[in-house]
Design a protein around this motif. Sequence first.
Motif, PDB file in Angstrom:
ATOM      1  N   SER A 140       5.303  18.696  -8.677  1.00  0.00           N
ATOM      2  CA  SER A 140       6.432  19.112  -9.514  1.00  0.00           C
ATOM      3  C   SER A 140       6.680  18.155 -10.683  1.00  0.00           C
ATOM      4  N   ASN A 141       5.813  17.167 -10.835  1.00  0.00           N
ATOM      5  CA  ASN A 141       5.896  16.175 -11.922  1.00  0.00           C
ATOM      6  C   ASN A 141       7.158  15.318 -11.877  1.00  0.00           C
ATOM      7  N   CYS A 142       7.736  15.143 -10.691  1.00  0.00           N
ATOM      8  CA  CYS A 142       8.878  14.246 -10.539  1.00  0.00           C
ATOM      9  C   CYS A 142       8.410  12.793 -10.467  1.00  0.00           C
ATOM     10  N   VAL A 143       7.210  12.595  -9.936  1.00  0.00           N
ATOM     11  CA  VAL A 143       6.592  11.267  -9.845  1.00  0.00           C
ATOM     12  C   VAL A 143       5.111  11.404 -10.168  1.00  0.00           C
ATOM     13  N   SER A 144       4.482  10.274 -10.459  1.00  0.00           N
ATOM     14  CA  SER A 144       3.048  10.331 -10.767  1.00  0.00           C
ATOM     15  C   SER A 144       2.188   9.721  -9.676  1.00  0.00           C
ATOM     16  N   THR A 145       2.801   8.972  -8.741  1.00  0.00           N
ATOM     17  CA  THR A 145       2.016   8.349  -7.672  1.00  0.00           C
ATOM     18  C   THR A 145       2.726   8.502  -6.328  1.00  0.00           C
ATOM     19  N   GLY A 146       1.957   8.304  -5.277  1.00  0.00           N
ATOM     20  CA  GLY A 146       2.524   8.350  -3.931  1.00  0.00           C
ATOM     21  C   GLY A 146       3.531   7.235  -3.704  1.00  0.00           C
ATOM     22  N   GLY A 147       3.284   6.066  -4.304  1.00  0.00           N
ATOM     23  CA  GLY A 147       4.213   4.943  -4.176  1.00  0.00           C
ATOM     24  C   GLY A 147       5.562   5.253  -4.801  1.00  0.00           C
ATOM     25  N   MET A 148       5.530   5.936  -5.934  1.00  0.00           N
ATOM     26  CA  MET A 148       6.779   6.331  -6.586  1.00  0.00           C
ATOM     27  C   MET A 148       7.523   7.349  -5.726  1.00  0.00           C
ATOM     28  N   ALA A 149       6.765   8.263  -5.107  1.00  0.00           N
ATOM     29  CA  ALA A 149       7.381   9.258  -4.221  1.00  0.00           C
ATOM     30  C   ALA A 149       8.063   8.568  -3.049  1.00  0.00           C
ATOM     31  N   LYS A 150       7.379   7.597  -2.462  1.00  0.00           N
ATOM     32  CA  LYS A 150       7.934   6.848  -1.330  1.00  0.00           C
ATOM     33  C   LYS A 150       9.239   6.170  -1.726  1.00  0.00           C
ATOM     34  N   ALA A 151       9.256   5.524  -2.896  1.00  0.00           N
ATOM     35  CA  ALA A 151      10.457   4.831  -3.361  1.00  0.00           C
ATOM     36  C   ALA A 151      11.614   5.800  -3.581  1.00  0.00           C
ATOM     37  N   LEU A 152      11.332   6.935  -4.192  1.00  0.00           N
ATOM     38  CA  LEU A 152      12.354   7.941  -4.464  1.00  0.00           C
ATOM     39  C   LEU A 152      12.977   8.435  -3.154  1.00  0.00           C
ATOM     40  N   ILE A 153      12.125   8.675  -2.164  1.00  0.00           N
ATOM     41  CA  ILE A 153      12.589   9.156  -0.862  1.00  0.00           C
ATOM     42  C   ILE A 153      13.418   8.080  -0.167  1.00  0.00           C
ATOM     43  N   GLN A 154      12.940   6.831  -0.180  1.00  0.00           N
ATOM     44  CA  GLN A 154      13.654   5.736   0.479  1.00  0.00           C
ATOM     45  C   GLN A 154      15.003   5.452  -0.172  1.00  0.00           C
ATOM     46  N   GLU A 155      15.130   5.732  -1.459  1.00  0.00           N
ATOM     47  CA  GLU A 155      16.387   5.499  -2.161  1.00  0.00           C
ATOM     48  C   GLU A 155      17.406   6.616  -1.916  1.00  0.00           C
ATOM     49  N   GLY A 156      17.031   7.620  -1.118  1.00  0.00           N
ATOM     50  CA  GLY A 156      17.959   8.694  -0.778  1.00  0.00           C
ATOM     51  C   GLY A 156      18.198   9.671  -1.914  1.00  0.00           C
ATOM     52  N   MET A 157      17.188   9.883  -2.736  1.00  0.00           N
ATOM     53  CA  MET A 157      17.339  10.748  -3.904  1.00  0.00           C
ATOM     54  C   MET A 157      16.778  12.153  -3.697  1.00  0.00           C
ATOM     55  N   ILE A 158      16.374  12.472  -2.453  1.00  0.00           N
ATOM     56  CA  ILE A 158      15.765  13.769  -2.162  1.00  0.00           C
ATOM     57  C   ILE A 158      16.554  14.483  -1.070  1.00  0.00           C
ATOM     58  N   SER A 159      16.862  15.752  -1.303  1.00  0.00           N
ATOM     59  CA  SER A 159      17.417  16.568  -0.226  1.00  0.00           C
ATOM     60  C   SER A 159      16.604  17.853  -0.124  1.00  0.00           C
ATOM     61  N   VAL A 160      16.440  18.313   1.105  1.00  0.00           N
ATOM     62  CA  VAL A 160      15.707  19.546   1.380  1.00  0.00           C
ATOM     63  C   VAL A 160      16.656  20.489   2.092  1.00  0.00           C
ATOM     64  N   ASN A 161      16.845  21.661   1.498  1.00  0.00           N
ATOM     65  CA  ASN A 161      17.759  22.665   2.052  1.00  0.00           C
ATOM     66  C   ASN A 161      19.152  22.077   2.312  1.00  0.00           C
ATOM     67  N   GLY A 162      19.597  21.213   1.379  1.00  0.00           N
ATOM     68  CA  GLY A 162      20.940  20.662   1.447  1.00  0.00           C
ATOM     69  C   GLY A 162      21.117  19.441   2.324  1.00  0.00           C
ATOM     70  N   GLU A 163      20.028  18.950   2.943  1.00  0.00           N
ATOM     71  CA  GLU A 163      20.135  17.783   3.822  1.00  0.00           C
ATOM     72  C   GLU A 163      19.261  16.654   3.295  1.00  0.00           C
ATOM     73  N   LEU A 164      19.787  15.430   3.324  1.00  0.00           N
ATOM     74  CA  LEU A 164      19.040  14.262   2.891  1.00  0.00           C
ATOM     75  C   LEU A 164      17.734  14.163   3.662  1.00  0.00           C
ATOM     76  N   GLU A 165      16.645  13.905   2.968  1.00  0.00           N
ATOM     77  CA  GLU A 165      15.335  13.818   3.624  1.00  0.00           C
ATOM     78  C   GLU A 165      14.738  12.440   3.386  1.00  0.00           C
ATOM     79  N   GLU A 166      14.297  11.797   4.462  1.00  0.00           N
ATOM     80  CA  GLU A 166      13.737  10.451   4.381  1.00  0.00           C
ATOM     81  C   GLU A 166      12.293  10.375   4.847  1.00  0.00           C
TER      82      GLU A 166
END
Length: 72
Positions: free
Chosen positions: A20-46
């Motif tokens: 979805s072009n939100c990040v360019s690497t897996g490391g960036m994805a990991k950081a985004l998830i760990q920072e609590g910036m992702i929710s799936v179907n309305g629930e925080l996903e870690e």
Amino acid sequence: MNKIIIHSEYIKLDTFLKLSNCVSTGGMAKALIQEGMISVNGELEERRGRKLYPGDIVKVTDEGTFEVTKES
């Protein structure tokens, strides 16, 4: 809402974030998830490996909302 088309039964969250072009690497994805910036179907996903299926709604802080859709 942006629709992201997948060509398989499911897609893992970290791969989805790259597709979805939100990040360019897996490391960036990991950081985004760990920072609590992702929710799936309305629930925080870690979990980076969370399986997303068609119909799931992913909200990414500062990036937008995305719907997983299956190729027709």
